[in-house]
Scaffold this active site. Structure first.
Site, PDB file in Angstrom:
ATOM      1  N   SER A 107     -23.181 -55.938  12.172  1.00 50.30           N
ATOM      2  CA  SER A 107     -22.810 -56.850  13.295  1.00 50.30           C
ATOM      3  C   SER A 107     -23.990 -58.047  13.448  1.00 50.30           C
ATOM      4  CB  SER A 107     -22.965 -56.209  15.233  1.00 50.30           C
ATOM      5  OG  SER A 107     -22.794 -56.782  16.011  1.00 50.30           O
ATOM      6  N   HIS A 132     -18.357 -57.277  12.296  1.00 46.19           N
ATOM      7  CA  HIS A 132     -17.057 -57.412  12.919  1.00 46.19           C
ATOM      8  C   HIS A 132     -16.443 -58.745  14.517  1.00 46.19           C
ATOM      9  CE1 HIS A 132     -19.432 -54.533  15.983  1.00 46.19           C
ATOM     10  NE2 HIS A 132     -20.917 -55.417  15.169  1.00 46.19           N
TER      11      HIS A 132
END
Length: 203
Positions: A107, A132
């Site tokens: 992330s 993501h």
């Protein structure tokens, strides 16, 4: 006052003793490595941690603006705003910031890994990288929820564009690949452009 888990954690940090002209001096291991221009970004990316990383970056710039800084990342990600504070400081200061993934960079951790100086972004062989789209949740009036939804979409587009710039991937590929959790090995992250190389040995 420290809470119990934090005080236990601090008690487990190794100390390094050095001989100086003025006698013995002891450092915790992270402070000693900071003298070598090494910063550790470990754990959840949140405001307190981000402030410490930013302060260390600014301090090392003031010490030697022409020497590289080495940022070791082992993080599951976290707050976008906290991560952007670190990212913007990395781009703002004069020294190149070399990033190294140890363990995982997921992330926001992956975003900071990719944000290192060009040619100086690395993974260790068994590390993992995950990208993501940003996560968000909000409760309240419908109009406020709509405002926050627009904000998250704006952040998503901005992060995707920045990832495209750092990786060299087309925007549509980034949008597709960040739609869900996308895990990569070190070699796959290098092929994707998130890092420049996989390091198995120093030097």
């Amino acid at each position: 006052m420290q809470n119990a888990p934090e005080s236990v954690l601090n008690a487990l940090v190794p100390m390094v003793v050095e001989q100086t002209a003025k006698g013995e001096r002891s450092y915790d291991i992270y402070s000693r490595l900071l003298k070598e221009r090494v910063i550790f970004l470990v754990g959840q990316v949140e405001e307190h941690m981000a402030n410490l990383i930013v302060a260390q970056l600014l301090f090392l710039e003031s010490e030697s603006p022409d020497k590289d800084i080495y940022l070791y990342i082992n993080s599951p990600g976290g707050s976008v705003t906290a991560g952007m504070a670190i990212y913007d400081t990395m781009q703002f200061i004069k020294p190149n910031v070399s990033t190294v993934c140890i363990g995982q960079a997921a992330s926001m951790g992956a975003f900071l890994l990719a944000g290192g100086a060009e040619g100086k972004r690395h993974c260790l062989p068994n590390s993992r990288v995950m990208i993501h789209q940003p996560l968000g949740g909000f409760q309240g009036q419908a109009s406020d929820i709509a405002i926050h939804a627009q904000e998250i979409l704006g952040i998503k587009n901005k992060l995707n564009q920045m990832l495209a710039d750092h990786t060299g991937q087309p925007m549509e590929i980034i949008e597709r690949d960040t739609d869900r959790d996308n895990f990569m090995s070190a070699a796959e992250a290098a092929e994707y452009g998130l890092v420049d190389s996989v390091l198995s040995k120093r030097g």
